[in-house]
Scaffold this motif. Structure first.
Motif, PDB file in Angstrom:
ATOM      1  N   LEU A   1       0.797  -1.395  -0.828  1.00  0.00           N
ATOM      2  CA  LEU A   1      -0.559   0.105  -0.115  1.00  0.00           C
ATOM      3  C   LEU A   1       1.258   1.417   0.487  1.00  0.00           C
ATOM      4  O   LEU A   1       2.060   1.087   1.045  1.00  0.00           O
ATOM      5  CB  LEU A   1      -0.817  -0.311   1.170  1.00  0.00           C
ATOM      6  CG  LEU A   1      -2.079   0.755   1.342  1.00  0.00           C
ATOM      7  CD1 LEU A   1      -3.045   0.816   0.273  1.00  0.00           C
ATOM      8  CD2 LEU A   1      -2.830   1.168   2.751  1.00  0.00           C
ATOM      9  N   SER A   2       0.698   1.957  -0.941  1.00  0.00           N
ATOM     10  CA  SER A   2       1.443   3.669  -0.101  1.00  0.00           C
ATOM     11  C   SER A   2       0.449   4.347  -0.690  1.00  0.00           C
ATOM     12  O   SER A   2      -0.569   4.453  -0.447  1.00  0.00           O
ATOM     13  CB  SER A   2       2.858   2.907  -2.334  1.00  0.00           C
ATOM     14  OG  SER A   2       1.058   3.614  -3.466  1.00  0.00           O
ATOM     15  N   TYR A   3       1.274   5.917  -0.344  1.00  0.00           N
ATOM     16  CA  TYR A   3      -0.210   6.821   0.202  1.00  0.00           C
ATOM     17  C   TYR A   3      -0.239   7.252  -1.254  1.00  0.00           C
ATOM     18  O   TYR A   3      -2.181   8.053  -0.939  1.00  0.00           O
ATOM     19  CB  TYR A   3       1.369   8.221   0.792  1.00  0.00           C
ATOM     20  CG  TYR A   3       2.085   7.950   1.815  1.00  0.00           C
ATOM     21  CD1 TYR A   3       2.027   8.227   3.079  1.00  0.00           C
ATOM     22  CD2 TYR A   3       3.565   7.595   1.609  1.00  0.00           C
ATOM     23  CE1 TYR A   3       1.953   7.952   4.366  1.00  0.00           C
ATOM     24  CE2 TYR A   3       4.300   6.916   3.065  1.00  0.00           C
ATOM     25  CZ  TYR A   3       3.430   7.515   4.058  1.00  0.00           C
ATOM     26  OH  TYR A   3       4.253   6.805   5.253  1.00  0.00           O
ATOM     27  N   GLY A   4      -0.016   6.864  -2.204  1.00  0.00           N
ATOM     28  CA  GLY A   4      -0.870   7.772  -3.000  1.00  0.00           C
ATOM     29  C   GLY A   4      -2.377   6.819  -3.910  1.00  0.00           C
ATOM     30  O   GLY A   4      -3.247   6.427  -4.633  1.00  0.00           O
TER      31      GLY A   4
ATOM     32  N   LYS B   1       3.187  13.450   5.859  1.00  0.00           N
ATOM     33  CA  LYS B   1       3.563  14.898   5.987  1.00  0.00           C
ATOM     34  C   LYS B   1       5.012  15.299   6.614  1.00  0.00           C
ATOM     35  O   LYS B   1       6.056  15.416   6.424  1.00  0.00           O
ATOM     36  CB  LYS B   1       1.923  16.002   6.615  1.00  0.00           C
ATOM     37  CG  LYS B   1       2.746  17.453   6.135  1.00  0.00           C
ATOM     38  CD  LYS B   1       1.604  17.865   7.029  1.00  0.00           C
ATOM     39  CE  LYS B   1       1.953  19.487   6.808  1.00  0.00           C
ATOM     40  NZ  LYS B   1       0.501  20.150   7.426  1.00  0.00           N
ATOM     41  N   THR B   2       4.423  14.815   7.735  1.00  0.00           N
ATOM     42  CA  THR B   2       6.153  14.612   9.396  1.00  0.00           C
ATOM     43  C   THR B   2       6.619  14.227   8.535  1.00  0.00           C
ATOM     44  O   THR B   2       8.162  14.685   8.799  1.00  0.00           O
ATOM     45  CB  THR B   2       5.202  13.565  10.320  1.00  0.00           C
ATOM     46  OG1 THR B   2       4.297  14.231  10.929  1.00  0.00           O
ATOM     47  CG2 THR B   2       6.247  13.990  11.548  1.00  0.00           C
ATOM     48  N   GLU B   3       6.442  12.556   7.734  1.00  0.00           N
ATOM     49  CA  GLU B   3       7.575  11.821   7.433  1.00  0.00           C
ATOM     50  C   GLU B   3       8.700  12.676   5.729  1.00  0.00           C
ATOM     51  O   GLU B   3       9.614  11.947   5.058  1.00  0.00           O
ATOM     52  CB  GLU B   3       7.821  10.699   7.295  1.00  0.00           C
ATOM     53  CG  GLU B   3       7.918  10.028   8.786  1.00  0.00           C
ATOM     54  CD  GLU B   3       7.163   8.835   8.396  1.00  0.00           C
ATOM     55  OE1 GLU B   3       7.494   8.159   8.171  1.00  0.00           O
ATOM     56  OE2 GLU B   3       7.216   8.377   9.465  1.00  0.00           O
ATOM     57  N   GLY B   4       7.722  13.312   4.799  1.00  0.00           N
ATOM     58  CA  GLY B   4       8.156  14.331   3.839  1.00  0.00           C
ATOM     59  C   GLY B   4       8.028  13.068   2.668  1.00  0.00           C
ATOM     60  O   GLY B   4       8.497  12.931   1.899  1.00  0.00           O
TER      61      GLY B   4
ATOM     62  N   ASP C   1       4.100   7.647  -4.099  1.00  0.00           N
ATOM     63  CA  ASP C   1       4.642   6.131  -4.413  1.00  0.00           C
ATOM     64  C   ASP C   1       5.463   5.260  -3.137  1.00  0.00           C
ATOM     65  O   ASP C   1       5.348   4.193  -3.784  1.00  0.00           O
ATOM     66  CB  ASP C   1       5.663   6.918  -5.409  1.00  0.00           C
ATOM     67  CG  ASP C   1       5.043   7.168  -6.921  1.00  0.00           C
ATOM     68  OD1 ASP C   1       4.227   6.823  -7.407  1.00  0.00           O
ATOM     69  OD2 ASP C   1       6.331   7.298  -8.070  1.00  0.00           O
ATOM     70  N   ASP C   2       5.441   6.318  -2.571  1.00  0.00           N
ATOM     71  CA  ASP C   2       5.835   5.416  -1.101  1.00  0.00           C
ATOM     72  C   ASP C   2       5.965   4.684  -1.021  1.00  0.00           C
ATOM     73  O   ASP C   2       3.939   4.964  -0.051  1.00  0.00           O
ATOM     74  CB  ASP C   2       7.371   6.982   0.193  1.00  0.00           C
ATOM     75  CG  ASP C   2       7.718   7.419  -0.808  1.00  0.00           C
ATOM     76  OD1 ASP C   2       9.146   7.040  -0.959  1.00  0.00           O
ATOM     77  OD2 ASP C   2       7.597   8.633  -0.295  1.00  0.00           O
TER      78      ASP C   2
END
Length: 151
Positions: free
Chosen positions: A1-4, A47-50, A54-55
């Motif tokens: 699972l990616s953030y996108g 957001k916190t980890e930038g 795709d991550d």
């Protein structure tokens, strides 16, 4: 699972194929409703980890897909003192049963989990215990508005 894969506006997590992976069926590609509180926390983590879309959300230490989640899950369960079957499918079956007990329709649950055959979902519906008052009330409550008809 990616953030996108997260539709944070609607709190839907999208299950879709990634590079090098295929889904079993067309129905396997789906949107799963997730509590807004969890989606919010994951997006705050992004957001916190930038992180970028795709991550991966749950990567291994090298940033790749973690192939040891089951081992990690079992270790955490043992520390928590849980007994019985502990695996990813147990979470899935718990979610299915919970959705059914709380009034989701079989077609909706089928879409959430990517099943094609309602018989598969109906096995979980059999676990709804009608001996429990709260389950009976959930089923009969919609008809309470008719209780004075004929008085």
């Amino acid at each position: 699972l990616s953030y996108g894969d997260i539709d944070d506006k609607h709190s839907l997590w999208l299950v879709r194929p990634k590079a090098g992976h295929n889904l079993k069926t067309k129905e396997s590609q789906r949107a799963v409703p997730v509590g807004e509180w969890l989606t919010k926390r994951i997006m705050e983590q992004k957001k916190t980890e930038g992180k970028q879309n795709d991550d991966l959300i749950f990567p291994n230490t090298k940033g790749a897909a973690d192939e040891h989640l089951l081992r990690i899950l079992k270790r955490i369960a043992a520390k928590a003192g849980l007994t019985g079957r502990v695996d990813q499918h147990k979470f899935r079956s718990t979610a299915i049963t919970t959705w059914l007990r709380n009034g989701c329709t079989v077609p909706d649950v089928m879409r959430f989990v990517g099943h094609r055959d309602p018989v598969t979902i109906l096995r979980y519906a059999a676990n709804v215990n009608l001996q429990k008052r709260e389950n009976r009330e959930r089923v009969t409550r919609p008809f309470d508005r008719y209780r004075t008809i004929g008085d």
